[in-house]
Design a protein around this motif. Structure first.
Motif, PDB file in Angstrom:
ATOM      1  N   SER A   1       5.996   0.047  -7.282  1.00 37.24           N
ATOM      2  CA  SER A   1       5.403  -0.123  -8.609  1.00 37.24           C
ATOM      3  C   SER A   1       6.192   0.642  -9.663  1.00 37.24           C
ATOM      4  O   SER A   1       6.466   0.119 -10.758  1.00 37.24           O
ATOM      5  CB  SER A   1       3.951   0.355  -8.580  1.00 37.24           C
ATOM      6  OG  SER A   1       3.349   0.215  -9.846  1.00 37.24           O
TER       7      SER A   1
ATOM      8  N   ASN B   1       9.127  -9.941  -4.274  1.00 35.14           N
ATOM      9  CA  ASN B   1       8.334 -10.009  -5.504  1.00 35.14           C
ATOM     10  C   ASN B   1       6.832 -10.069  -5.221  1.00 35.14           C
ATOM     11  O   ASN B   1       6.059 -10.599  -6.018  1.00 35.14           O
ATOM     12  CB  ASN B   1       8.753 -11.239  -6.323  1.00 35.14           C
ATOM     13  CG  ASN B   1      10.168 -11.118  -6.820  1.00 35.14           C
ATOM     14  OD1 ASN B   1      10.575 -10.064  -7.278  1.00 35.14           O
ATOM     15  ND2 ASN B   1      10.933 -12.186  -6.699  1.00 35.14           N
ATOM     16  N   ARG B   2       6.445  -9.547  -4.087  1.00 35.12           N
ATOM     17  CA  ARG B   2       5.029  -9.564  -3.701  1.00 35.12           C
ATOM     18  C   ARG B   2       4.173  -8.838  -4.749  1.00 35.12           C
ATOM     19  O   ARG B   2       4.633  -7.925  -5.441  1.00 35.12           O
ATOM     20  CB  ARG B   2       4.842  -8.898  -2.344  1.00 35.12           C
ATOM     21  CG  ARG B   2       5.203  -7.425  -2.317  1.00 35.12           C
ATOM     22  CD  ARG B   2       5.251  -6.891  -0.901  1.00 35.12           C
ATOM     23  NE  ARG B   2       5.676  -5.486  -0.897  1.00 35.12           N
ATOM     24  CZ  ARG B   2       4.833  -4.457  -0.870  1.00 35.12           C
ATOM     25  NH1 ARG B   2       3.529  -4.665  -0.859  1.00 35.12           N
ATOM     26  NH2 ARG B   2       5.297  -3.224  -0.853  1.00 35.12           N
ATOM     27  N   THR B   3       2.919  -9.227  -4.820  1.00 35.37           N
ATOM     28  CA  THR B   3       1.986  -8.600  -5.748  1.00 35.37           C
ATOM     29  C   THR B   3       1.515  -7.256  -5.190  1.00 35.37           C
ATOM     30  O   THR B   3       1.119  -7.175  -4.025  1.00 35.37           O
ATOM     31  CB  THR B   3       0.764  -9.504  -5.992  1.00 35.37           C
ATOM     32  OG1 THR B   3       1.215 -10.758  -6.516  1.00 35.37           O
ATOM     33  CG2 THR B   3      -0.202  -8.859  -6.977  1.00 35.37           C
TER      34      THR B   3
ATOM     35  N   ILE C   1      -1.108  -4.147  -5.857  1.00 34.92           N
ATOM     36  CA  ILE C   1      -2.292  -3.673  -6.566  1.00 34.92           C
ATOM     37  C   ILE C   1      -2.577  -2.243  -6.113  1.00 34.92           C
ATOM     38  O   ILE C   1      -2.922  -2.007  -4.952  1.00 34.92           O
ATOM     39  CB  ILE C   1      -3.512  -4.574  -6.292  1.00 34.92           C
ATOM     40  CG1 ILE C   1      -3.209  -6.016  -6.705  1.00 34.92           C
ATOM     41  CG2 ILE C   1      -4.741  -4.039  -7.020  1.00 34.92           C
ATOM     42  CD1 ILE C   1      -4.331  -6.983  -6.387  1.00 34.92           C
TER      43      ILE C   1
END
Length: 235
Positions: free
Chosen positions: A114, A207-209, A211
């Protein structure tokens, strides 16, 4: 608790353990034992590591005269200093066990990914602008952190398999030792290929999300506690 707050606390406590005099160091060590009891973490698997640290520190104390420029050979007077250093290593080890027992390697990896994405900027054409690795360095960190314990487990399995086959290592048995090393390397390569296959099967993308959980008051409290301990050590 978030992984980043526990990582900061671990770094601060480890630095403090290397600076504290004996009494505060002992208190920090006992604090680590108390946290193990509170969190319900057993000490299984720590005996060999602690025995190795104790052996290493004792030997370093008694064999200081082996090095050039030292007047005494096997000087017992250096034993307290070396044992204190051993206590420092044990303290850092116990707090590291607390971290690994309560935190997944992937959690800290997600934090790094991140941060890297924020530094790299907004994605262009579906990928992050700087370079491909910048989009998900946390995956590499997660795999690296998970690789070390798996490596030691593989070594133990290879040794156990050798003992089950009545193999007893000898100092000059180079051929048999080479065969054990070959087996260990084969197991390591097979594990790496299996990991790559699992990532591909699950459709991994750099490019995974990601959170991240929201920071809680407890996270800032544990960071403040770690920074406070570090300040006390260096003041």
């Amino acid at each position: 608790m978030a992984s980043w707050s526990k990582a900061i606390f671990l770094i601060c406590v480890s630095l403090a353990a290397m600076q504290f005099p004996l009494m505060p160091l002992t208190a920090l060590f006992l604090g680590g034992l108390l946290l193990h009891w509170i969190m319900g973490i057993d000490f299984r698997g720590s005996g060999k590591v602690l025995a190795f640290i104790l052996y290493l520190t004792t030997f370093s104390a008694l064999a200081r005269g082996l090095f050039p420029g030292e007047s005494a050979f096997f000087d017992p007077s250096t034993l307290p200093y070396s044992l204190t250093h051993g206590l420092r290593l044990m303290t850092a080890l116990f707090y590291a066990r607390l971290y690994y027992a309560s935190t997944k390697a992937s959690e800290l990896g997600d934090v790094f990914s991140s941060l890297a994405r924020k530094v790299a900027g907004e994605p262009k054409g579906g990928r992050y602008a700087a370079f491909r690795f910048a989009s998900d360095p946390g995956m590499l960190i997660s795999l690296s952190l998970a690789f070390l314990p798996k490596t030691f487990e593989s070594m133990e399995r290879v040794r156990e398999s050798a003992r089950m086959r009545a193999y007893r290592p000898r100092i000059f048995a180079m051929k048999k030792s080479a065969l054990m090393l070959e087996t260990f390397v084969f197991v390591g390569v097979k594990s790496a290929l299996s990991t790559a296959t699992c990532l591909e099967t699950r459709g991994y993308s750099e490019n995974r999300t990601i959170i991240l959980p929201r920071a809680k008051p407890g996270d800032f409290l544990i960071v403040a506690a770690g920074l406070g301990i570090a300040v006390l050590a260096f003041v």
